[in-house]
Design an enzyme around this catalytic site. Structure first.
Site, PDB file in Angstrom:
ATOM      1  N   THR A  41       6.692  -3.031  16.147  1.00  0.00           N
ATOM      2  CA  THR A  41       6.246  -2.176  15.526  1.00  0.00           C
ATOM      3  C   THR A  41       5.017  -1.157  15.720  1.00  0.00           C
ATOM      4  OG1 THR A  41       7.503  -3.417  13.924  1.00  0.00           O
ATOM      5  CG2 THR A  41       5.763  -1.935  12.931  1.00  0.00           C
TER       6      THR A  41
ATOM      7  N   ASN B 245      11.829  -0.432   6.765  1.00  0.00           N
ATOM      8  CA  ASN B 245      13.049  -1.312   7.098  1.00  0.00           C
ATOM      9  C   ASN B 245      13.031  -2.837   6.306  1.00  0.00           C
ATOM     10  OD1 ASN B 245      11.039  -2.893   8.271  1.00  0.00           O
ATOM     11  ND2 ASN B 245      12.066  -3.222  10.172  1.00  0.00           N
TER      12      ASN B 245
ATOM     13  N   TYR C  83      -1.013  -9.115  15.950  1.00  0.00           N
ATOM     14  CA  TYR C  83      -1.233  -8.164  14.968  1.00  0.00           C
ATOM     15  C   TYR C  83      -2.547  -7.281  15.558  1.00  0.00           C
ATOM     16  CZ  TYR C  83      -2.560  -6.115  10.275  1.00  0.00           C
ATOM     17  OH  TYR C  83      -2.806  -5.248   9.372  1.00  0.00           O
TER      18      TYR C  83
ATOM     19  N   ASP D 273      13.919   1.252  11.253  1.00  0.00           N
ATOM     20  CA  ASP D 273      13.064   0.504  11.978  1.00  0.00           C
ATOM     21  C   ASP D 273      12.125   1.726  12.898  1.00  0.00           C
ATOM     22  OD1 ASP D 273      11.355  -0.685  13.976  1.00  0.00           O
ATOM     23  OD2 ASP D 273      12.907  -2.334  14.378  1.00  0.00           O
TER      24      ASP D 273
ATOM     25  N   ALA E 183      -2.659   3.605  10.160  1.00  0.00           N
ATOM     26  CA  ALA E 183      -3.321   2.542   9.329  1.00  0.00           C
ATOM     27  C   ALA E 183      -3.748   1.557  10.194  1.00  0.00           C
ATOM     28  CB  ALA E 183      -2.499   2.103   8.109  1.00  0.00           C
TER      29      ALA E 183
ATOM     30  N   VAL F 248       0.738  -1.292  -0.014  1.00  0.00           N
ATOM     31  CA  VAL F 248      -0.039  -0.049  -0.073  1.00  0.00           C
ATOM     32  C   VAL F 248       0.854   1.100  -0.051  1.00  0.00           C
ATOM     33  CG1 VAL F 248      -1.652   1.316   1.248  1.00  0.00           C
ATOM     34  CG2 VAL F 248      -1.995  -1.081   1.345  1.00  0.00           C
TER      35      VAL F 248
ATOM     36  N   GLN G 233      -4.825  13.803  25.507  1.00  0.00           N
ATOM     37  CA  GLN G 233      -3.912  14.382  26.399  1.00  0.00           C
ATOM     38  C   GLN G 233      -3.209  15.609  25.963  1.00  0.00           C
ATOM     39  OE1 GLN G 233      -2.255  11.206  28.505  1.00  0.00           O
ATOM     40  NE2 GLN G 233      -0.674  12.584  29.337  1.00  0.00           N
TER      41      GLN G 233
ATOM     42  N   ARG H 263      -0.637 -13.900   1.279  1.00  0.00           N
ATOM     43  CA  ARG H 263      -2.019 -13.252   1.283  1.00  0.00           C
ATOM     44  C   ARG H 263      -2.707 -14.034   0.174  1.00  0.00           C
ATOM     45  NH1 ARG H 263      -1.673  -6.871   2.669  1.00  0.00           N
ATOM     46  NH2 ARG H 263       0.726  -7.549   2.313  1.00  0.00           N
TER      47      ARG H 263
HETATM   48  P1  NAD Z   1       3.125  -4.688   3.688  1.00  0.00           P
HETATM   49  O1  NAD Z   1       3.779  -5.740   4.351  1.00  0.00           O
HETATM   50  O2  NAD Z   1       3.460  -4.809   2.236  1.00  0.00           O
HETATM   51  O3  NAD Z   1       3.788  -3.321   3.783  1.00  0.00           O
HETATM   52  C1  NAD Z   1       4.157  -2.997   5.269  1.00  0.00           C
HETATM   53  C2  NAD Z   1       5.575  -2.233   5.281  1.00  0.00           C
HETATM   54  O4  NAD Z   1       5.891  -1.859   6.408  1.00  0.00           O
HETATM   55  C3  NAD Z   1       6.930  -2.886   4.621  1.00  0.00           C
HETATM   56  O5  NAD Z   1       7.427  -2.192   3.561  1.00  0.00           O
HETATM   57  C4  NAD Z   1       7.581  -3.330   5.645  1.00  0.00           C
HETATM   58  O6  NAD Z   1       9.052  -3.362   5.354  1.00  0.00           O
HETATM   59  C5  NAD Z   1       7.733  -1.937   6.233  1.00  0.00           C
HETATM   60  N1  NAD Z   1       7.736  -2.280   7.851  1.00  0.00           N
HETATM   61  C6  NAD Z   1       7.272  -3.361   8.629  1.00  0.00           C
HETATM   62  N2  NAD Z   1       7.729  -3.321   9.912  1.00  0.00           N
HETATM   63  C7  NAD Z   1       8.507  -1.987   9.997  1.00  0.00           C
HETATM   64  C8  NAD Z   1       9.320  -1.529  10.976  1.00  0.00           C
HETATM   65  N3  NAD Z   1       9.236  -1.802  12.169  1.00  0.00           N
HETATM   66  N4  NAD Z   1      10.034  -0.114  10.755  1.00  0.00           N
HETATM   67  C9  NAD Z   1       9.834   0.531   9.279  1.00  0.00           C
HETATM   68  N5  NAD Z   1       9.125  -0.361   8.315  1.00  0.00           N
HETATM   69  C10 NAD Z   1       8.651  -1.375   8.760  1.00  0.00           C
HETATM   70  O7  NAD Z   1       1.712  -4.417   4.084  1.00  0.00           O
HETATM   71  P2  NAD Z   1       0.675  -3.434   3.440  1.00  0.00           P
HETATM   72  O8  NAD Z   1      -0.420  -4.375   2.823  1.00  0.00           O
HETATM   73  O9  NAD Z   1       1.327  -2.554   2.474  1.00  0.00           O
HETATM   74  O10 NAD Z   1      -0.069  -2.807   4.741  1.00  0.00           O
HETATM   75  C11 NAD Z   1       0.354  -1.264   4.810  1.00  0.00           C
HETATM   76  C12 NAD Z   1      -0.412  -0.994   6.221  1.00  0.00           C
HETATM   77  O11 NAD Z   1      -1.934  -0.993   6.020  1.00  0.00           O
HETATM   78  C13 NAD Z   1       0.008  -2.105   7.635  1.00  0.00           C
HETATM   79  O12 NAD Z   1       0.013  -1.195   8.667  1.00  0.00           O
HETATM   80  C14 NAD Z   1      -1.418  -3.015   7.357  1.00  0.00           C
HETATM   81  O13 NAD Z   1      -1.618  -3.263   8.775  1.00  0.00           O
HETATM   82  C15 NAD Z   1      -2.478  -1.987   7.155  1.00  0.00           C
HETATM   83  N6  NAD Z   1      -3.382  -2.827   6.472  1.00  0.00           N
HETATM   84  C16 NAD Z   1      -3.419  -3.352   5.190  1.00  0.00           C
HETATM   85  C17 NAD Z   1      -4.259  -4.169   4.828  1.00  0.00           C
HETATM   86  C18 NAD Z   1      -4.262  -4.882   3.433  1.00  0.00           C
HETATM   87  O14 NAD Z   1      -5.116  -5.603   3.210  1.00  0.00           O
HETATM   88  N7  NAD Z   1      -3.017  -4.327   2.651  1.00  0.00           N
HETATM   89  C19 NAD Z   1      -5.463  -4.434   5.593  1.00  0.00           C
HETATM   90  C20 NAD Z   1      -5.506  -4.004   6.960  1.00  0.00           C
HETATM   91  C21 NAD Z   1      -4.642  -3.296   7.289  1.00  0.00           C
HETATM   92  N1  UDP Z   2      -6.482 -18.000   2.334  1.00  0.00           N
HETATM   93  C1  UDP Z   2      -6.562 -19.366   1.702  1.00  0.00           C
HETATM   94  N2  UDP Z   2      -5.634 -19.885   0.830  1.00  0.00           N
HETATM   95  C2  UDP Z   2      -4.403 -19.020   0.923  1.00  0.00           C
HETATM   96  C3  UDP Z   2      -4.224 -17.709   1.581  1.00  0.00           C
HETATM   97  C4  UDP Z   2      -5.486 -17.427   2.379  1.00  0.00           C
HETATM   98  O1  UDP Z   2      -7.671 -19.836   1.601  1.00  0.00           O
HETATM   99  O2  UDP Z   2      -3.615 -19.471   0.182  1.00  0.00           O
HETATM  100  C5  UDP Z   2      -7.809 -17.435   3.217  1.00  0.00           C
HETATM  101  C6  UDP Z   2      -7.388 -17.254   4.826  1.00  0.00           C
HETATM  102  O3  UDP Z   2      -7.479 -18.567   5.336  1.00  0.00           O
HETATM  103  C7  UDP Z   2      -8.476 -16.263   4.994  1.00  0.00           C
HETATM  104  C8  UDP Z   2      -8.717 -15.599   3.345  1.00  0.00           C
HETATM  105  O4  UDP Z   2      -8.300 -16.470   2.650  1.00  0.00           O
HETATM  106  O5  UDP Z   2      -9.600 -16.969   5.334  1.00  0.00           O
HETATM  107  C9  UDP Z   2      -7.944 -14.093   3.698  1.00  0.00           C
HETATM  108  O6  UDP Z   2      -6.692 -14.656   4.048  1.00  0.00           O
HETATM  109  P1  UDP Z   2      -5.435 -13.302   4.087  1.00  0.00           P
HETATM  110  O7  UDP Z   2      -4.209 -14.003   4.674  1.00  0.00           O
HETATM  111  O8  UDP Z   2      -5.329 -12.784   2.583  1.00  0.00           O
HETATM  112  O9  UDP Z   2      -6.026 -12.252   4.963  1.00  0.00           O
HETATM  113  P2  UDP Z   2      -6.583 -12.214   6.318  1.00  0.00           P
HETATM  114  O10 UDP Z   2      -7.014 -13.364   6.795  1.00  0.00           O
HETATM  115  O11 UDP Z   2      -6.010 -11.304   6.878  1.00  0.00           O
HETATM  116  O12 UDP Z   2      -7.833 -11.468   5.936  1.00  0.00           O
END
Ligand code: NAD
Ligand code: UDP
Length: 325
Positions: A96, A38, A149, A62, A118, A18, A166, A190
């Site tokens: 984190t 990181n 998480y 980090d 986020a 994202v 605050q 995913r």
């Molecule tokens: P992602 O894993 O692709 O990206 C996360 C990024 O954060 C990575 O580049 C990783 O290297 C960096 N990172 C992790 N820990 C770190 C740290 N301690 N210091 C610096 N960088 C660090 O995940 P994403 O899908 O891009 O998600 C982005 C954000 O959106 C996350 O906070 C996630 O929880 C939130 N979010 C995403 C989804 C989704 O479906 N993509 C859904 C719900 C929430």
């Molecule tokens: N899932 C699946 N096969 C895979 C990966 C995930 O059936 O290879 C399922 C997982 O068990 C969950 C849904 O797909 O029910 C979404 O999983 P994901 O890891 O993408 O996200 P989250 O569980 O955090 O919504």
């Protein structure tokens, strides 16, 4: 906050799936972007189009370590989002989410920056209310495998509100529902990236459980529009606000859809359902519609098409790199 004013903006996790799309959008909107990452769950490759840009800067760090930067806005996205990735090092996931969020809030306190967190639909856990409105407090297992998480993100939300109450910090909280698109890592774990890569390779599509569990998938461009809209929303509207696509689909339907769209002959195979895997998930986006004038516009089949094209190119690039010279 006007979109037309030039701002210096910090994006933590800007190298991720994202985050890299958000950095690109902010650059396209004329801002200067400072990306902190990181690369715990991503690679620099995601930033290939940005690294040489004069208004883009990368700090490899980090976020759990203190950071100072002179910025007007902070998007706090750093944290692995895939269950496979965030369960690999649960202590670091909590660090984190908690220490990282506190550092970003301290930075906002020092600079006066507006800060957006986020958060995630995971704060609703395995929800007993469907679809999920922001007023629902959730059904989370605080000691399960996903708790590093879920509880980390819930603690971050509490921290954001505590700093707001605050110290008067200008905060925004979004709860992101499952988002997909180009630039998830091939081995991210995913469901959409797994199914597409499996289908394109002709491997079995691994459905966890019986595939009747549901999710609602939002295309990344739509999500980024929601993030920017929330950051620009009127002062005093803190959220939390849900951002996601309310089109719900079972995982088995998704597997069939992706097999058809890729033209693959892969088999569907069933594997055990991971612990605490939510059985249903769908956002109620009434608040985002009313407060932000936002709703997703990309149909699932179209977004999946873009994502399939991306992974086709990635697999081709990987096979070219693997050819011995
Ligand atoms: P992602 O894993 O692709 O990206 C996360 C990024 O954060 C990575 O580049 C990783 O290297 C960096 N990172 C992790 N820990 C770190 C740290 N301690 N210091 C610096 N960088 C660090 O995940 P994403 O899908 O891009 O998600 C982005 C954000 O959106 C996350 O906070 C996630 O929880 C939130 N979010 C995403 C989804 C989704 O479906 N993509 C859904 C719900 C929430
Ligand atoms: N899932 C699946 N096969 C895979 C990966 C995930 O059936 O290879 C399922 C997982 O068990 C969950 C849904 O797909 O029910 C979404 O999983 P994901 O890891 O993408 O996200 P989250 O569980 O955090 O919504």
């Amino acid at each position: 906050m006007s979109e037309h004013r030039h701002l210096r903006i910090l994006v933590t996790g800007g190298g991720g799936f994202v985050g890299s799309h958000l950095c690109q959008r902010l650059i396209d909107n004329g801002h200067t972007v400072l990306c902190v990452d990181n690369f715990a769950s991503s690679t620099r490759r995601n930033l290939a189009s940005l690294l040489e840009h004069p208004r883009f800067e990368l700090i490899e760090q980090d976020i759990a370590l203190p950071l100072h930067a002179d910025v007007q806005q902070i998007y706090n996205l750093a944290c692995p989002a895939s269950p496979v990735q965030y369960q690999r090092d649960p202590v670091q996931t909590l660090r984190t989410n908690v220490a990282g969020a506190m550092n970003m809030l301290e930075l906002a306190k020092a600079t006066g920056a507006r800060v957006l967190q986020a958060s995630t639909s995971e704060v609703y856990g395995d929800p007993a209310v469907h679809p999920q409105p922001e007023s629902y407090w959730g059904h989370v297992n605080p000691v399960g495998l996903r708790s590093c998480y879920d509880e980390g993100k819930r603690c971050a939300e509490a921290l954001f509100l505590a700093y707001h109450r605050q110290h008067g910090i200008d905060i925004k909280i979004v709860r992101i529902f499952n988002t997909y698109g180009p630039r998830t890592q091939m081995d991210d774990g995913r469901v959409i990236s797994n199914f597409i890569v499996q289908a394109l390779r002709g491997d079995d599509l691994t459905i966890y459980g019986d595939g009747s569990q549901t999710r609602s998938f939002c295309y990344v461009d739509d999500l980024v529009s929601g993030l920017v809209a929330m950051m620009g929303s009127e002062a005093g509207f803190t959220g939390p606000v849900n951002l996601g696509n309310p089109q719900e689909i079972t995982i088995a339907e998704l597997a069939r859809m992706l097999r058809d769209q890729t033209g693959s002959r892969s088999q569907l195979v069933f594997k055990p359902l991971p612990q605490d895997d939510p059985l249903q998930r769908m956002p109620d986006i009434t608040l985002a519609r009313e407060q932000l004038g936002w709703h997703p516009v990309t149909p699932l089949a179209q977004g999946l098409g873009h994502t399939i094209d991306y992974f086709r190119r990635e697999l081709q690039a990987a096979s070219v790199e693997a050819v011995p010279v």
